[in-house]
Design a protein around this motif. Structure first.
Motif, PDB file in Angstrom:
ATOM      1  N   PRO A 179       0.439 -11.314  -0.584  1.00  0.00           N
ATOM      2  CA  PRO A 179       0.749 -10.052   0.099  1.00  0.00           C
ATOM      3  C   PRO A 179       2.228  -9.674   0.021  1.00  0.00           C
ATOM      4  CG  PRO A 179       0.027 -11.742   1.668  1.00  0.00           C
ATOM      5  CD  PRO A 179      -0.271 -12.241   0.297  1.00  0.00           C
ATOM      6  N   TYR A 180       3.135 -10.658  -0.002  1.00  0.00           N
ATOM      7  CA  TYR A 180       4.560 -10.347  -0.197  1.00  0.00           C
ATOM      8  C   TYR A 180       4.750  -9.658  -1.555  1.00  0.00           C
ATOM      9  CZ  TYR A 180       9.627 -11.009  -0.568  1.00  0.00           C
ATOM     10  OH  TYR A 180      10.978 -10.802  -0.726  1.00  0.00           O
ATOM     11  N   PHE A 181       4.147 -10.214  -2.581  1.00  0.00           N
ATOM     12  CA  PHE A 181       4.225  -9.658  -3.935  1.00  0.00           C
ATOM     13  C   PHE A 181       3.642  -8.248  -3.965  1.00  0.00           C
ATOM     14  CE2 PHE A 181       2.301  -9.158  -8.209  1.00  0.00           C
ATOM     15  CZ  PHE A 181       3.417  -9.350  -9.009  1.00  0.00           C
ATOM     16  N   THR A 182       2.494  -8.060  -3.320  1.00  0.00           N
ATOM     17  CA  THR A 182       1.835  -6.758  -3.302  1.00  0.00           C
ATOM     18  C   THR A 182       2.666  -5.736  -2.533  1.00  0.00           C
ATOM     19  OG1 THR A 182      -0.266  -7.976  -3.269  1.00  0.00           O
ATOM     20  CG2 THR A 182      -0.374  -5.610  -2.890  1.00  0.00           C
ATOM     21  N   ASN A 183       3.248  -6.158  -1.418  1.00  0.00           N
ATOM     22  CA  ASN A 183       4.133  -5.274  -0.655  1.00  0.00           C
ATOM     23  C   ASN A 183       5.308  -4.813  -1.500  1.00  0.00           C
ATOM     24  OD1 ASN A 183       3.698  -4.365   2.053  1.00  0.00           O
ATOM     25  ND2 ASN A 183       3.701  -6.486   2.743  1.00  0.00           N
ATOM     26  N   ALA A 184       5.897  -5.751  -2.252  1.00  0.00           N
ATOM     27  CA  ALA A 184       7.032  -5.400  -3.108  1.00  0.00           C
ATOM     28  C   ALA A 184       6.630  -4.361  -4.145  1.00  0.00           C
ATOM     29  CB  ALA A 184       7.573  -6.657  -3.794  1.00  0.00           C
ATOM     30  N   ILE A 185       5.413  -4.456  -4.646  1.00  0.00           N
ATOM     31  CA  ILE A 185       4.922  -3.483  -5.626  1.00  0.00           C
ATOM     32  C   ILE A 185       4.793  -2.098  -5.002  1.00  0.00           C
ATOM     33  CG2 ILE A 185       2.918  -2.809  -7.018  1.00  0.00           C
ATOM     34  CD1 ILE A 185       2.483  -5.789  -7.597  1.00  0.00           C
ATOM     35  N   ILE A 186       4.101  -2.012  -3.873  1.00  0.00           N
ATOM     36  CA  ILE A 186       3.849  -0.676  -3.302  1.00  0.00           C
ATOM     37  C   ILE A 186       5.088  -0.072  -2.670  1.00  0.00           C
ATOM     38  CG2 ILE A 186       1.397  -1.174  -2.932  1.00  0.00           C
ATOM     39  CD1 ILE A 186       2.091  -1.326   0.094  1.00  0.00           C
ATOM     40  N   ASN A 187       6.063  -0.906  -2.321  1.00  0.00           N
ATOM     41  CA  ASN A 187       7.314  -0.381  -1.779  1.00  0.00           C
ATOM     42  C   ASN A 187       8.227   0.173  -2.867  1.00  0.00           C
ATOM     43  OD1 ASN A 187       6.687  -0.948   0.888  1.00  0.00           O
ATOM     44  ND2 ASN A 187       7.645  -2.960   0.856  1.00  0.00           N
ATOM     45  N   ASN A 188       7.970  -0.207  -4.119  1.00  0.00           N
ATOM     46  CA  ASN A 188       8.805   0.241  -5.235  1.00  0.00           C
ATOM     47  C   ASN A 188       8.119   1.237  -6.156  1.00  0.00           C
ATOM     48  OD1 ASN A 188      11.512  -1.422  -5.423  1.00  0.00           O
ATOM     49  ND2 ASN A 188       9.951  -2.853  -4.692  1.00  0.00           N
ATOM     50  N   ILE A 189       6.789   1.269  -6.117  1.00  0.00           N
ATOM     51  CA  ILE A 189       6.028   2.136  -7.022  1.00  0.00           C
ATOM     52  C   ILE A 189       4.968   2.874  -6.213  1.00  0.00           C
ATOM     53  CG2 ILE A 189       4.502   2.201  -9.049  1.00  0.00           C
ATOM     54  CD1 ILE A 189       5.926  -0.452  -9.909  1.00  0.00           C
ATOM     55  N   LYS A 190       4.856   4.169  -6.410  1.00  0.00           N
ATOM     56  CA  LYS A 190       3.927   4.989  -5.638  1.00  0.00           C
ATOM     57  C   LYS A 190       2.498   4.839  -6.158  1.00  0.00           C
ATOM     58  CE  LYS A 190       2.240   8.238  -3.008  1.00  0.00           C
ATOM     59  NZ  LYS A 190       1.909   7.931  -1.602  1.00  0.00           N
ATOM     60  N   PHE A 191       1.577   4.488  -5.252  1.00  0.00           N
ATOM     61  CA  PHE A 191       0.147   4.415  -5.573  1.00  0.00           C
ATOM     62  C   PHE A 191      -0.623   5.415  -4.720  1.00  0.00           C
ATOM     63  CE2 PHE A 191       1.508   0.384  -7.275  1.00  0.00           C
ATOM     64  CZ  PHE A 191       0.660   0.157  -8.347  1.00  0.00           C
ATOM     65  N   ASP A 192      -1.725   5.899  -5.279  1.00  0.00           N
ATOM     66  CA  ASP A 192      -2.617   6.802  -4.536  1.00  0.00           C
ATOM     67  C   ASP A 192      -3.713   6.041  -3.815  1.00  0.00           C
ATOM     68  OD1 ASP A 192      -1.481   9.378  -5.482  1.00  0.00           O
ATOM     69  OD2 ASP A 192      -2.203   8.680  -7.434  1.00  0.00           O
TER      70      ASP A 192
END
Length: 378
Positions: free
Chosen positions: A73-86
Motif C-alpha cells: 500500500p505504501y508503493f501504491t500510495n506513492a503511485i497515485i500521489n504522483n500520477i493521476k488515475f481515474d
C-alpha cells in the motif's frame, strides 16, 4: 561405451544448464535499478523514475501484489500521489467496497477506527491499517472504485447488517436479524465451518428471494448465493470467470480511462496465469491491445521477517544483485526477448510465466506482514 555416452550426455546437460543460468544472470545484471523511500511518503532513485515513466505512458497499470503487507500500500500510495488515475479496481467484492466507502464518507475519525477494528477480516484485504489508509486516500482523490471478486466467507455479517438497515420489508428485516445471529454462532466453532455453507443460510436466502425487496437487496443476495457456490465447488477457473465478468460489466466505464488494478500476483500476468488459467491480466491486456494501447504489468515480491534470500530460491537469479536495503526493479523485456528467440530456456514453468507475463519485477527487501484479525458481531 554406454558409460562414456552417459558421461558425455551428463556433461552436456550440466554445461547447457550452466550456460542458461549465466545468460539469465547476465541479462538481469544489465537491466535492473534501485530506489528507496524518502521523507515525502514516496521514493527516489533511478528505479522509481523508470517505473513512474512507464506507469505514466500506459492506460492500464496492473500491480500483482503480496496480500496483507504494509509496503505494497505504501508503493501504491506513492503511485497515485504522483500520477493521476481515474479508476481503481481491486480484489474485493463490489458490495463490501460500497459499504466501506459509505462508512469512510459518513463516520467520524474515531467511529471509523472503531468500525475497522471491529470488522476485522470482514473487510478482506482492507483490514490492515496501511491498506485501509490507502483506500481512504483513493476516495479523497475522487478515484472511482470497483470491486471484482466474490463475497468473502467473512463478509456475510457486514453485508447482512447493512441490508437489514436498508430494507423496507419487515419480514426481511427479521430474517436478516436471524441470519446475523446464526452467523455469529458459527464463529464460536472456531471456523470449523462457515455459516455461508449452511443449509440454514441457503434456506433463509431462498425465503428472502420470495419477498418484495429492493433491486439492491436482490442483487446482493444473488451474489451471496453465487459466492457460496463458488466456494463449495472449489473450482478456481469458475471464480476467475466471475471476476472477469464483473470487470467486463463495467468496461464502458473504464476502457478509455486511466486505470490501476491491484490483485494477487497470481491473477495479473499478460498470458497464462500462475494458476494455469487465462486470468484478469490477460483480459485487460487484450482489451488494451484491441484499443491500440498497451497495459503495464508489475509484480511485487519481497522477503518477509524470518526469511533469507535463500528461501526465495525461485528468484535466486534476480536476488544475486541484491546488496542492500534498497528496493530493486527489474526490466523483464530482455529476458522475454531471449526466451522468444530461443536463446534462453527457463526450466521453472512458473518463473517463465512471470517473465513472459510481467513487464517489471519489484523486489522489496523487508516485508512487514499485517496481522489478520478476526471479526466481531454486528
Amino acid at each position: 561405451m554406454k558409460k562414456t555416452k552417459l558421461l558425455i550426455l551428463t556433461l552436456f546437460i550440466a554445461n547447457f544448464s550452466y550456460a542458461q543460468t549465466a545468460l539469465m544472470d547476465s541479462l538481469i545484471q544489465k537491466n535492473y535499478s534501485t530506489f528507496k523511500k524518502n521523507n515525502n511518503n514516496t521514493f527516489e532513485g533511478k528505479g522509481w523514475i523508470t517505473l513512474q515513466d512507464e506507469i505514466s505512458k500506459n492506460n492500464s497499470v496492473l500491480l500483482g501484489e503480496l496480500h496483507f503487507t504494509d509496503e505494497v500500500p505504501y508503493f501504491t500510495n506513492a503511485i497515485i500521489n504522483n500520477i493521476k488515475f481515474d479508476n481503481y479496481i481491486l480484489e474485493i467484492d463490489p458490495y463490501t467496497i460500497n459499504t466501506i466507502s459509505t462508512k469512510i464518507k459518513s463516520l467520524s475519525s474515531a467511529e471509523l477506527d472503531k468500525f475497522r477494528n471491529e470488522s476485522g477480516s470482514a473487510l478482506s484485504f482492507l483490514q490492515g491499517e496501511a491498506e485501509f489508509d490507502l483506500f481512504k486516500n483513493i476516495l479523497q482523490q475522487n478515484i472511482k472504485l470497483y470491486g471484482a471478486d466474490q463475497i468473502s466467507l467473512f463478509s456475510d455479517r457486514l453485508l447482512l447488517s447493512e441490508l437489514r438497515k436498508q430494507t423496507k420489508n419487515a419480514k426481511a428485516k427479521e430474517i436478516y436479524k436471524q441470519m446475523i445471529a446464526n452467523s455469529a454462532a458459527y464463529d464460536t466453532k472456531n471456523n470449523t465451518t462457515f455459516y455461508l455453507f449452511s443449509d440454514d443460510c441457503l434456506a433463509k436466502m431462498n425465503a428472502l428471494s420470495t419477498l418484495n425487496l429492493s433491486a439492491n437487496e436482490k442483487e446482493q443476495l444473488e451474489a451471496l448465493k453465487l459466492s457460496r457456490e463458488l466456494y463449495l465447488s472449489r473450482i478456481h477457473p469458475l471464480r476467475v470467470q466471475y471476476m472477469k465478468h464483473l470487470i467486463l460489466e463495467k468496461l464502458p466505464e473504464w476502457k478509455d480511462k486511466k486505470n490501476l488494478f491491484k490483485f494477487g500476483a497470481n491473477h495479473l500476468p499478460k498470458g497464462e496465469s500462475l494458476m494455469e488459467v487465462f486470468d484478469i491480466g490477460n483480459l485487460v491486456s487484450n482489451i488494451e491491445e484491441a484499443n491500440y494501447r498497451k497495459s503495464l504489468h508489475i509484480m511485487l515480491i519481497g522477503k518477509e521477517e524470518g526469511e533469507t534470500l535463500a528461501d526465495l530460491d525461485q528468484y535466486k537469479s534476480f536476488l544475486t544483485v541484491v546488496k542492500d536495503d534498497n528496493w530493486y526493479t527489474y526490466d523483464l523485456s530482455p529476458l522475454k526477448q531471449a526466451i522468444s528467440k530461443k536463446k534462453l530456456k527457463v526450466e521453472n514453468l512458473e518463473l517463465e510465466r512471470i517473465i513472459k507475463g510481467y513487464d517489471y519485477l519489484v523486489f522489496i527487501p523487508n516485508i512487514t506482514k499485517t496481522p489478520k484479525r478476526g471479526r466481531k458481531d454486528y
